[in-house]
Design an enzyme around this catalytic site. Sequence first.
Site, PDB file in Angstrom:
ATOM      1  N   GLU A   1      12.591   2.682  13.499  1.00  0.00           N
ATOM      2  CA  GLU A   1      11.676   3.753  13.072  1.00  0.00           C
ATOM      3  C   GLU A   1      10.463   3.772  13.984  1.00  0.00           C
ATOM      4  OE1 GLU A   1      10.200   2.801   9.108  1.00  0.00           O
ATOM      5  OE2 GLU A   1      10.334   0.667   9.555  1.00  0.00           O
TER       6      GLU A   1
ATOM      7  N   LYS B   1       6.415  -2.097   1.760  1.00  0.00           N
ATOM      8  CA  LYS B   1       5.293  -1.525   2.520  1.00  0.00           C
ATOM      9  C   LYS B   1       4.071  -2.439   2.409  1.00  0.00           C
ATOM     10  CE  LYS B   1       3.348   3.172   3.056  1.00  0.00           C
ATOM     11  NZ  LYS B   1       3.450   3.315   4.487  1.00  0.00           N
TER      12      LYS B   1
ATOM     13  N   ARG C   1      -7.721 -20.430  -0.887  1.00  0.00           N
ATOM     14  CA  ARG C   1      -6.727 -20.276   0.163  1.00  0.00           C
ATOM     15  C   ARG C   1      -5.663 -21.383   0.110  1.00  0.00           C
ATOM     16  NH1 ARG C   1      -5.407 -21.443   5.225  1.00  0.00           N
ATOM     17  NH2 ARG C   1      -4.542 -19.747   6.465  1.00  0.00           N
TER      18      ARG C   1
ATOM     19  N   TYR D   1       0.832  -1.201   0.000  1.00  0.00           N
ATOM     20  CA  TYR D   1       0.000   0.000   0.000  1.00  0.00           C
ATOM     21  C   TYR D   1       0.866   1.250   0.000  1.00  0.00           C
ATOM     22  CZ  TYR D   1       0.919   1.061   4.942  1.00  0.00           C
ATOM     23  OH  TYR D   1       1.531   1.408   6.127  1.00  0.00           O
TER      24      TYR D   1
ATOM     25  N   ARG E   1       8.102   3.243  -5.280  1.00  0.00           N
ATOM     26  CA  ARG E   1       8.215   2.328  -4.131  1.00  0.00           C
ATOM     27  C   ARG E   1       7.142   1.240  -4.206  1.00  0.00           C
ATOM     28  NH1 ARG E   1       7.889   4.906   1.775  1.00  0.00           N
ATOM     29  NH2 ARG E   1       5.707   5.168   1.174  1.00  0.00           N
TER      30      ARG E   1
HETATM   31  N1  PLP Z   1       8.000   3.957   8.372  1.00  0.00           N
HETATM   32  C1  PLP Z   1       6.861   3.231   8.425  1.00  0.00           C
HETATM   33  C2  PLP Z   1       6.876   1.928   9.152  1.00  0.00           C
HETATM   34  C3  PLP Z   1       5.685   3.712   7.813  1.00  0.00           C
HETATM   35  O1  PLP Z   1       4.567   2.976   7.871  1.00  0.00           O
HETATM   36  C4  PLP Z   1       5.713   4.961   7.159  1.00  0.00           C
HETATM   37  C5  PLP Z   1       4.524   5.492   6.507  1.00  0.00           C
HETATM   38  O2  PLP Z   1       3.450   4.949   6.578  1.00  0.00           O
HETATM   39  C6  PLP Z   1       6.910   5.683   7.127  1.00  0.00           C
HETATM   40  C7  PLP Z   1       8.052   5.148   7.735  1.00  0.00           C
HETATM   41  C8  PLP Z   1       7.002   7.010   6.432  1.00  0.00           C
HETATM   42  O3  PLP Z   1       6.964   6.830   5.047  1.00  0.00           O
HETATM   43  P1  PLP Z   1       6.520   8.006   4.063  1.00  0.00           P
HETATM   44  O4  PLP Z   1       7.379   9.181   4.387  1.00  0.00           O
HETATM   45  O5  PLP Z   1       6.789   7.446   2.725  1.00  0.00           O
HETATM   46  O6  PLP Z   1       5.074   8.273   4.330  1.00  0.00           O
END
Ligand code: PLP
Length: 282
Positions: A179, A147, A100, A33, A52
Amino acid sequence: MSQISFVNNQFINRDQAFVSIEDRAFQFADGVYEVILFKNGKLIDARPHLNRLFNGLSKLSINHNFLQDEIVENILQLFKKNEMESGSLYLQVSRGVAKRGLLTPRGIEPNLVMTVDDHKEFNDEEFTRGVKIMSADDIRWHMVDVKTTALLASSMAKQKAADAGYDDALFVRDGVVTEGTFANFFFVDQDGVLVTKKLDNLVLPGITRARIIDLAKKQGLQVIERDFSLDEVLKNAKEAFLTSSTLLVRPVVQIDENLVGDGKVGEVTKVMRKLYLDFINS
Ligand code: PLP
């Protein structure tokens, strides 16, 4: 007016938009996403977001025929149909629908869904207050550079932090700060250098992170991307902040029971916020 969403090339009322119960994202979190900011009729950093997304699809071997230009056109149409000049976009692609089973199904079509929402920018008072974050064991899997829709660990960490009176959690894996639950983390060291974790499979390559690094360098600030411990942050950080497409630049004034610097929003953070706001409003 009921909100319009987008499901596989159809604009459809949000309350009538469905995908199958056998969608792979529903059963296996087998999807990726993006969240993209839309400001005054303009998508912010749409290309890096879609690059991305496409990288993620390729890393998960999700076959597709999407074209970035078409996606951008549909996003703009979606905001237009919802009569919105600003807001945030949620875009999800799942591998598709299949009986599934753990083996990767072949020959199915991915599902692309998009919804839009209001985006509330933090006002000056909220910015000045900053946020308090709680360190948390990073129990996510080892491919968080993709992501995916697998957000349970992040959701649980954020909830635990909220229950303890914090605004968010800060993930730490094997002693290394990775993060936030939905944002990248930066700190400013005693020499005024901006530090953030180096990119690898344990951190999302945030689009806002990249933009902030670029803006900081253009401003003449030194930026270092490297691993660091929570201990180092607690001892050496004069300032800290989180970045994401919806948070923009959010100051961190406390980590666990420790104040960051003097516990007030620092000058570098203020400058970075201003530069970023100028960028998205330009
Ligand atoms: N790190 C994580 C785990 C995230 O889920 C997100 C955004 O949802 C970010 C960093 C920041 O990413 P962006 O600057 O691309 O929104």
